[in-house]
Design a protein around this motif. Sequence first.
Motif, PDB file in Angstrom:
ATOM      1  N   LEU A   1      23.277  40.900  29.388  1.00  0.00           N
ATOM      2  CA  LEU A   1      24.352  41.843  29.110  1.00  0.00           C
ATOM      3  C   LEU A   1      25.458  41.730  30.157  1.00  0.00           C
ATOM      4  O   LEU A   1      25.193  41.448  31.328  1.00  0.00           O
ATOM      5  N   VAL A   2      26.687  41.976  29.721  1.00  0.00           N
ATOM      6  CA  VAL A   2      27.850  42.034  30.621  1.00  0.00           C
ATOM      7  C   VAL A   2      28.706  43.217  30.190  1.00  0.00           C
ATOM      8  O   VAL A   2      29.009  43.370  28.996  1.00  0.00           O
ATOM      9  N   SER A   3      29.103  44.050  31.128  1.00  0.00           N
ATOM     10  CA  SER A   3      29.874  45.241  30.790  1.00  0.00           C
ATOM     11  C   SER A   3      31.318  44.897  30.457  1.00  0.00           C
ATOM     12  O   SER A   3      31.866  43.872  30.912  1.00  0.00           O
ATOM     13  N   ASP A   4      31.954  45.771  29.681  1.00  0.00           N
ATOM     14  CA  ASP A   4      33.373  45.597  29.379  1.00  0.00           C
ATOM     15  C   ASP A   4      34.213  45.725  30.644  1.00  0.00           C
ATOM     16  O   ASP A   4      35.281  45.097  30.765  1.00  0.00           O
ATOM     17  N   VAL A   5      33.736  46.504  31.619  1.00  0.00           N
ATOM     18  CA  VAL A   5      34.471  46.677  32.885  1.00  0.00           C
ATOM     19  C   VAL A   5      34.558  45.352  33.630  1.00  0.00           C
ATOM     20  O   VAL A   5      35.591  45.022  34.223  1.00  0.00           O
ATOM     21  N   ARG A   6      33.463  44.572  33.600  1.00  0.00           N
ATOM     22  CA  ARG A   6      33.471  43.261  34.259  1.00  0.00           C
ATOM     23  C   ARG A   6      34.509  42.348  33.603  1.00  0.00           C
ATOM     24  O   ARG A   6      35.260  41.644  34.302  1.00  0.00           O
ATOM     25  N   LEU A   7      34.572  42.339  32.282  1.00  0.00           N
ATOM     26  CA  LEU A   7      35.536  41.496  31.584  1.00  0.00           C
ATOM     27  C   LEU A   7      36.969  41.932  31.895  1.00  0.00           C
ATOM     28  O   LEU A   7      37.843  41.095  32.143  1.00  0.00           O
ATOM     29  N   LYS A   8      37.227  43.242  31.894  1.00  0.00           N
ATOM     30  CA  LYS A   8      38.567  43.736  32.209  1.00  0.00           C
ATOM     31  C   LYS A   8      38.968  43.396  33.637  1.00  0.00           C
ATOM     32  O   LYS A   8      40.154  43.176  33.920  1.00  0.00           O
ATOM     33  N   ARG A   9      37.985  43.334  34.546  1.00  0.00           N
ATOM     34  CA  ARG A   9      38.287  42.959  35.934  1.00  0.00           C
ATOM     35  C   ARG A   9      38.807  41.533  36.004  1.00  0.00           C
ATOM     36  O   ARG A   9      39.762  41.240  36.733  1.00  0.00           O
ATOM     37  N   TYR A  10      38.176  40.618  35.241  1.00  0.00           N
ATOM     38  CA  TYR A  10      38.686  39.249  35.182  1.00  0.00           C
ATOM     39  C   TYR A  10      40.138  39.239  34.704  1.00  0.00           C
ATOM     40  O   TYR A  10      40.997  38.538  35.262  1.00  0.00           O
ATOM     41  N   ILE A  11      40.420  39.991  33.650  1.00  0.00           N
ATOM     42  CA  ILE A  11      41.761  39.996  33.067  1.00  0.00           C
ATOM     43  C   ILE A  11      42.772  40.575  34.052  1.00  0.00           C
ATOM     44  O   ILE A  11      43.852  40.005  34.260  1.00  0.00           O
ATOM     45  N   ARG A  12      42.433  41.717  34.664  1.00  0.00           N
ATOM     46  CA  ARG A  12      43.359  42.338  35.620  1.00  0.00           C
ATOM     47  C   ARG A  12      43.657  41.407  36.800  1.00  0.00           C
ATOM     48  O   ARG A  12      44.806  41.274  37.226  1.00  0.00           O
ATOM     49  N   ASP A  13      42.616  40.790  37.363  1.00  0.00           N
ATOM     50  CA  ASP A  13      42.829  39.902  38.507  1.00  0.00           C
ATOM     51  C   ASP A  13      43.715  38.729  38.126  1.00  0.00           C
ATOM     52  O   ASP A  13      44.579  38.287  38.900  1.00  0.00           O
ATOM     53  N   TYR A  14      43.512  38.207  36.916  1.00  0.00           N
ATOM     54  CA  TYR A  14      44.348  37.096  36.441  1.00  0.00           C
ATOM     55  C   TYR A  14      45.803  37.535  36.310  1.00  0.00           C
ATOM     56  O   TYR A  14      46.721  36.830  36.742  1.00  0.00           O
ATOM     57  N   LEU A  15      46.028  38.693  35.701  1.00  0.00           N
ATOM     58  CA  LEU A  15      47.399  39.183  35.516  1.00  0.00           C
ATOM     59  C   LEU A  15      48.066  39.480  36.849  1.00  0.00           C
ATOM     60  O   LEU A  15      49.263  39.207  37.032  1.00  0.00           O
ATOM     61  N   GLN A  16      47.307  40.020  37.797  1.00  0.00           N
ATOM     62  CA  GLN A  16      47.872  40.288  39.116  1.00  0.00           C
ATOM     63  C   GLN A  16      48.268  38.986  39.803  1.00  0.00           C
ATOM     64  O   GLN A  16      49.353  38.891  40.397  1.00  0.00           O
ATOM     65  N   ASP A  17      47.403  37.975  39.724  1.00  0.00           N
ATOM     66  CA  ASP A  17      47.728  36.679  40.314  1.00  0.00           C
ATOM     67  C   ASP A  17      48.952  36.055  39.664  1.00  0.00           C
ATOM     68  O   ASP A  17      49.680  35.283  40.304  1.00  0.00           O
ATOM     69  N   ALA A  18      49.195  36.388  38.392  1.00  0.00           N
ATOM     70  CA  ALA A  18      50.357  35.860  37.672  1.00  0.00           C
ATOM     71  C   ALA A  18      51.642  36.630  37.977  1.00  0.00           C
ATOM     72  O   ALA A  18      52.702  36.290  37.452  1.00  0.00           O
ATOM     73  N   GLY A  19      51.550  37.676  38.804  1.00  0.00           N
ATOM     74  CA  GLY A  19      52.753  38.377  39.234  1.00  0.00           C
ATOM     75  C   GLY A  19      53.054  39.665  38.517  1.00  0.00           C
ATOM     76  O   GLY A  19      54.123  40.239  38.703  1.00  0.00           O
ATOM     77  N   HIS A  20      52.113  40.166  37.709  1.00  0.00           N
ATOM     78  CA  HIS A  20      52.345  41.402  36.972  1.00  0.00           C
ATOM     79  C   HIS A  20      51.964  42.621  37.808  1.00  0.00           C
ATOM     80  O   HIS A  20      50.992  42.598  38.574  1.00  0.00           O
TER      81      HIS A  20
END
Length: 315
Positions: A37-56
Amino acid sequence: MNNSELLFLYDAQLANPNGDPDDENRPRMDYQSRRNLVSDVRLKRYIRDYLQDAGHELYVAQPRQGEVVTADKRLQTVLGGKKPTVKDLPEILDQLMDIRLFGATMPIKGEGGGAGSSIQVTGPVQFTWGYSLNHVDLVNSYTISSRFSSQDEKNQGTFGKDYRVYYSLLTFAGVVSGKRAEISRLTESDLAWLDQALVEAIPLQTTRSKIGQFPRLYMRVEYVDDRTVLGDWRELLDLDEKENLRSTADVRLRVDRLVARITEARARIAAVHLWQHPDFRVWYGAESVRLADVIDSAAAGLVVPVETGLKAGSQ
């Protein structure tokens, strides 16, 4: 904006996809069904970190080194130092992509709001918890050591456990609500960034326990309106063999029922935004195929390749 439903697959080989802090950081498991199992929070963390690294700009962002950030302080920074009020909500939404995507509860006072009042925006993008399609075996724990002492007076290092899975083919379902998108001010550009994040974020956010994870298949089925919901697309995937999988090469994933659903619902689907890892094949009938080719054959004109290479800061 139209409704969409999401299907996302990634795999993990000799990794810990989502450690459980209540269980010595072992991989999260449903032991009865042997699903990882993997939580939705873990997946959203990947997305947020990616967007932050992209300058958002984000509301739930990784703080700079040594920085302590409260929710109120984060909103004040976005607003140039002033206290947020309900009148500032449109500006906050326009600046913070993760609220437009996932929503948030924010310490914003209403017109007559007193101390401690807040406003909640329900995000249009929501994910289920992910689970493995195969039966997952855990690697026997290995003890790892540190050269640093746990206390000043001790000379020896500290010890810990290293828990991993042999192989897990994980799959998530998600939705994009067109009606909620209007409230959160979600844009089509935001969705393009979400698509890109899901196919690029995980390998770029690698840590020691997460190395060995790669996205394999992503599909966003966009409907023709903001009312259509067809259900969990994971239920239309069939794995020929669920036991003793150890790598992507062992996977034989059938998409016959998924393609049939797309064909049957053709009139209700505006587009199928699709990405497939070049090393990952799926099975349709007796053949190993690219999913885009099969969908194009069954329902020509629906497939839209997921755009990558979006530049930092573009909105």
